[in-house]
Motif scaffolding. Sequence first.
Motif, PDB file in Angstrom:
ATOM      1  N   GLY A 169       0.795  -1.217   0.000  1.00 28.80           N
ATOM      2  CA  GLY A 169       0.000   0.000   0.000  1.00 28.80           C
ATOM      3  C   GLY A 169       0.830   1.270   0.000  1.00 28.80           C
ATOM      4  O   GLY A 169       0.373   2.326  -0.437  1.00 28.80           O
ATOM      5  N   ALA A 170       2.064   1.170   0.486  1.00 27.94           N
ATOM      6  CA  ALA A 170       2.911   2.359   0.578  1.00 27.94           C
ATOM      7  C   ALA A 170       3.187   2.984  -0.784  1.00 27.94           C
ATOM      8  O   ALA A 170       3.378   4.196  -0.888  1.00 27.94           O
ATOM      9  N   ALA A 171       3.214   2.160  -1.826  1.00 25.66           N
ATOM     10  CA  ALA A 171       3.555   2.674  -3.158  1.00 25.66           C
ATOM     11  C   ALA A 171       2.544   3.696  -3.663  1.00 25.66           C
ATOM     12  O   ALA A 171       2.837   4.445  -4.600  1.00 25.66           O
ATOM     13  N   PHE A 172       1.371   3.751  -3.054  1.00 22.83           N
ATOM     14  CA  PHE A 172       0.370   4.728  -3.481  1.00 22.83           C
ATOM     15  C   PHE A 172       0.678   6.130  -2.953  1.00 22.83           C
ATOM     16  O   PHE A 172       0.091   7.107  -3.423  1.00 22.83           O
ATOM     17  N   VAL A 173       1.572   6.233  -1.974  1.00 24.38           N
ATOM     18  CA  VAL A 173       1.862   7.544  -1.395  1.00 24.38           C
ATOM     19  C   VAL A 173       3.343   7.900  -1.391  1.00 24.38           C
ATOM     20  O   VAL A 173       3.699   9.035  -1.101  1.00 24.38           O
ATOM     21  N   THR A 174       4.218   6.956  -1.681  1.00 27.20           N
ATOM     22  CA  THR A 174       5.641   7.247  -1.664  1.00 27.20           C
ATOM     23  C   THR A 174       6.392   6.316  -2.598  1.00 27.20           C
ATOM     24  O   THR A 174       5.938   5.194  -2.862  1.00 27.20           O
ATOM     25  N   GLU A 175       7.518   6.788  -3.106  1.00 25.66           N
ATOM     26  CA  GLU A 175       8.392   5.947  -3.921  1.00 25.66           C
ATOM     27  C   GLU A 175       9.489   5.308  -3.085  1.00 25.66           C
ATOM     28  O   GLU A 175      10.292   4.538  -3.601  1.00 25.66           O
ATOM     29  N   GLU A 176       9.526   5.618  -1.786  1.00 25.67           N
ATOM     30  CA  GLU A 176      10.538   5.059  -0.908  1.00 25.67           C
ATOM     31  C   GLU A 176      10.250   3.584  -0.611  1.00 25.67           C
ATOM     32  O   GLU A 176       9.099   3.155  -0.620  1.00 25.67           O
ATOM     33  N   THR A 177      11.309   2.827  -0.348  1.00 30.53           N
ATOM     34  CA  THR A 177      11.143   1.434   0.058  1.00 30.53           C
ATOM     35  C   THR A 177      10.367   1.387   1.365  1.00 30.53           C
ATOM     36  O   THR A 177      10.673   2.104   2.313  1.00 30.53           O
ATOM     37  N   HIS A 178       9.345   0.553   1.410  1.00 33.65           N
ATOM     38  CA  HIS A 178       8.507   0.462   2.608  1.00 33.65           C
ATOM     39  C   HIS A 178       8.319  -1.013   2.937  1.00 33.65           C
ATOM     40  O   HIS A 178       7.425  -1.682   2.441  1.00 33.65           O
ATOM     41  N   ASP A 179       9.207  -1.509   3.783  1.00 34.83           N
ATOM     42  CA  ASP A 179       9.159  -2.924   4.148  1.00 34.83           C
ATOM     43  C   ASP A 179      10.135  -3.109   5.299  1.00 34.83           C
ATOM     44  O   ASP A 179      10.797  -2.166   5.735  1.00 34.83           O
ATOM     45  N   LEU A 180      10.232  -4.325   5.793  1.00 33.49           N
ATOM     46  CA  LEU A 180      11.239  -4.639   6.811  1.00 33.49           C
ATOM     47  C   LEU A 180      12.574  -4.811   6.097  1.00 33.49           C
ATOM     48  O   LEU A 180      13.002  -5.921   5.792  1.00 33.49           O
ATOM     49  N   ALA A 181      13.191  -3.677   5.794  1.00 28.92           N
ATOM     50  CA  ALA A 181      14.422  -3.687   5.006  1.00 28.92           C
ATOM     51  C   ALA A 181      15.329  -2.559   5.485  1.00 28.92           C
ATOM     52  O   ALA A 181      14.850  -1.505   5.926  1.00 28.92           O
ATOM     53  N   PRO A 182      16.654  -2.747   5.408  1.00 27.58           N
ATOM     54  CA  PRO A 182      17.591  -1.692   5.818  1.00 27.58           C
ATOM     55  C   PRO A 182      17.343  -0.405   5.047  1.00 27.58           C
ATOM     56  O   PRO A 182      17.180  -0.416   3.824  1.00 27.58           O
ATOM     57  N   GLY A 183      17.302   0.704   5.787  1.00 30.25           N
ATOM     58  CA  GLY A 183      17.122   2.003   5.164  1.00 30.25           C
ATOM     59  C   GLY A 183      15.689   2.422   4.970  1.00 30.25           C
ATOM     60  O   GLY A 183      15.417   3.572   4.615  1.00 30.25           O
ATOM     61  N   ALA A 184      14.741   1.514   5.178  1.00 24.45           N
ATOM     62  CA  ALA A 184      13.334   1.862   5.014  1.00 24.45           C
ATOM     63  C   ALA A 184      12.879   2.739   6.177  1.00 24.45           C
ATOM     64  O   ALA A 184      13.413   2.658   7.290  1.00 24.45           O
ATOM     65  N   ARG A 185      11.902   3.576   5.947  1.00 21.41           N
ATOM     66  CA  ARG A 185      11.324   4.408   7.006  1.00 21.41           C
ATOM     67  C   ARG A 185      10.805   3.505   8.127  1.00 21.41           C
ATOM     68  O   ARG A 185      10.214   2.442   7.873  1.00 21.41           O
ATOM     69  N   ALA A 186      10.997   3.954   9.368  1.00 17.14           N
ATOM     70  CA  ALA A 186      10.630   3.131  10.533  1.00 17.14           C
ATOM     71  C   ALA A 186       9.141   3.253  10.845  1.00 17.14           C
ATOM     72  O   ALA A 186       8.726   3.860  11.828  1.00 17.14           O
ATOM     73  N   ASP A 187       8.318   2.681   9.968  1.00 15.57           N
ATOM     74  CA  ASP A 187       6.875   2.577  10.184  1.00 15.57           C
ATOM     75  C   ASP A 187       6.550   1.111  10.427  1.00 15.57           C
ATOM     76  O   ASP A 187       6.837   0.262   9.567  1.00 15.57           O
ATOM     77  N   ILE A 188       5.964   0.807  11.563  1.00 12.67           N
ATOM     78  CA  ILE A 188       5.673  -0.591  11.850  1.00 12.67           C
ATOM     79  C   ILE A 188       4.509  -0.679  12.828  1.00 12.67           C
ATOM     80  O   ILE A 188       4.336   0.179  13.697  1.00 12.67           O
ATOM     81  N   VAL A 189       3.690  -1.687  12.636  1.00 11.24           N
ATOM     82  CA  VAL A 189       2.603  -1.995  13.562  1.00 11.24           C
ATOM     83  C   VAL A 189       2.798  -3.429  14.031  1.00 11.24           C
ATOM     84  O   VAL A 189       2.848  -4.352  13.218  1.00 11.24           O
ATOM     85  N   LEU A 190       2.943  -3.607  15.313  1.00 10.78           N
ATOM     86  CA  LEU A 190       3.081  -4.951  15.883  1.00 10.78           C
ATOM     87  C   LEU A 190       1.733  -5.411  16.417  1.00 10.78           C
ATOM     88  O   LEU A 190       1.032  -4.660  17.105  1.00 10.78           O
ATOM     89  N   VAL A 191       1.377  -6.651  16.090  1.00 14.29           N
ATOM     90  CA  VAL A 191       0.113  -7.218  16.565  1.00 14.29           C
ATOM     91  C   VAL A 191       0.380  -8.584  17.188  1.00 14.29           C
ATOM     92  O   VAL A 191       1.337  -9.277  16.825  1.00 14.29           O
ATOM     93  N   ASP A 192      -0.457  -8.965  18.114  1.00 11.88           N
ATOM     94  CA  ASP A 192      -0.327 -10.254  18.787  1.00 11.88           C
ATOM     95  C   ASP A 192      -1.100 -11.292  17.978  1.00 11.88           C
ATOM     96  O   ASP A 192      -2.252 -11.592  18.257  1.00 11.88           O
ATOM     97  N   ALA A 193      -0.445 -11.823  16.959  1.00  7.19           N
ATOM     98  CA  ALA A 193      -1.095 -12.770  16.052  1.00  7.19           C
ATOM     99  C   ALA A 193      -0.147 -13.917  15.741  1.00  7.19           C
ATOM    100  O   ALA A 193       1.075 -13.771  15.818  1.00  7.19           O
ATOM    101  N   GLU A 194      -0.716 -15.040  15.362  1.00  6.58           N
ATOM    102  CA  GLU A 194       0.089 -16.222  15.046  1.00  6.58           C
ATOM    103  C   GLU A 194       0.811 -16.064  13.716  1.00  6.58           C
ATOM    104  O   GLU A 194       1.917 -16.578  13.538  1.00  6.58           O
ATOM    105  N   ASN A 195       0.182 -15.370  12.773  1.00  2.00           N
ATOM    106  CA  ASN A 195       0.725 -15.226  11.430  1.00  2.00           C
ATOM    107  C   ASN A 195      -0.084 -14.142  10.714  1.00  2.00           C
ATOM    108  O   ASN A 195      -1.056 -13.617  11.282  1.00  2.00           O
ATOM    109  N   PRO A 196       0.277 -13.772   9.493  1.00  2.24           N
ATOM    110  CA  PRO A 196      -0.463 -12.714   8.798  1.00  2.24           C
ATOM    111  C   PRO A 196      -1.944 -13.023   8.615  1.00  2.24           C
ATOM    112  O   PRO A 196      -2.781 -12.116   8.732  1.00  2.24           O
ATOM    113  N   MET A 197      -2.279 -14.297   8.338  1.00  2.08           N
ATOM    114  CA  MET A 197      -3.687 -14.637   8.165  1.00  2.08           C
ATOM    115  C   MET A 197      -4.471 -14.396   9.441  1.00  2.08           C
ATOM    116  O   MET A 197      -5.578 -13.862   9.429  1.00  2.08           O
ATOM    117  N   ASP A 198      -3.873 -14.778  10.576  1.00  6.81           N
ATOM    118  CA  ASP A 198      -4.528 -14.595  11.866  1.00  6.81           C
ATOM    119  C   ASP A 198      -4.730 -13.114  12.165  1.00  6.81           C
ATOM    120  O   ASP A 198      -5.770 -12.708  12.694  1.00  6.81           O
TER     121      ASP A 198
END
Length: 244
Positions: free
Chosen positions: A186-215
Motif C-alpha cells: 500500500g505504501a507505493a500509493f503515497v511514496t516511492e521510498e522502500t517500505h518494508d522490513l528492510a535496511p534504510g526503510a522508514r521506521a513505520d511498523i505496527v506490531l500485533v499479537d497474532a500467530e501469522n499474517p492470516m490470523d
Amino acid sequence: MLRRPGVLELLEQAAAQGAEHIGGLDPMLIDHDPVGQLDGLFSIVAEHGCGLDLHLHEPGELGASEFDLILDRVERDGVGPGRVNIAHGFAMVEVDPARRRDLLQRMAGLGVTMTTVAPLRMAQLPLHEFDDAGVRFGFGTDGIRDLWGPYGDGDVLSIAWQYGRAGGVVRDEDLTRVVEIATRDGAAFVTEETHDLAPGARADIVLVDAENPMDALVRRVPRSLVVAGGRVFRHSELEQHPWE
C-alpha cells in the motif's frame, strides 16, 4: 468539475501551488460531459505534472467506457506510471470477463492503478485478476465515516478484512496476499521510498499479537505497538497506564 463554475480553476490553482494530486468524479453521472471533465483534468496534469485520482461509481458498460476514455488520455498525454489512479470502479466487476481482461491489460501497460474501499453492498474487485494482469491494486478508506459508510475507523487492515470476507477470500495464500496489499504494497500509493522490513526503510511498523499474517487479518487483533517514522504513537502498556 464542470457544473459548479470555478472548480477546475481551483484545481488548477492547487496544482500550481504544489498539490501532488487532484481528483475527479463520475464524469458522466455528475457532469454529464465525460469528455469535458477529463479534458479539463488531464490538461492540469499535463501542465503541472501532478497525479490524478478519479472516483468512478458509474455501472456496467457506462463505467467501462469511462475507463476507456481515461486510458485514452493517459496514452495520448504520456502520463507516467503510477500517476493516475481509479478508485471504486464498480464497472470492473460488472462487465464480462473478456472486457475486464482487456481493461486490466491496458491499465497494466499504462501503469494506471486502482483502489477500493471494499463496499459490502457491492461485488468485490477480483484479487487474482489484478495480480495476473500486473495492475497495482490497493485499499483506501474513502470518507472514513460519512453517508456512504459510517462504520469506518481509518484502519486499512479493517478494509482488508472487509474485502476478504465480502469477497470470499479463504485460502492461506490469498489471505496473506490481502495483508500484503494492506501493508507493504500500500505504501507505493503515497511514496516511492522502500517500505518494508528492510535496511534504510522508514521506521513505520505496527506490531500485533497474532500467530501469522492470516490470523492478524481474520481475527482483527489489537495493535500492540504503532511506530511512525521511528516515533511511538501507541503502545498497549502506555494505554493501560497513561499517566505513569
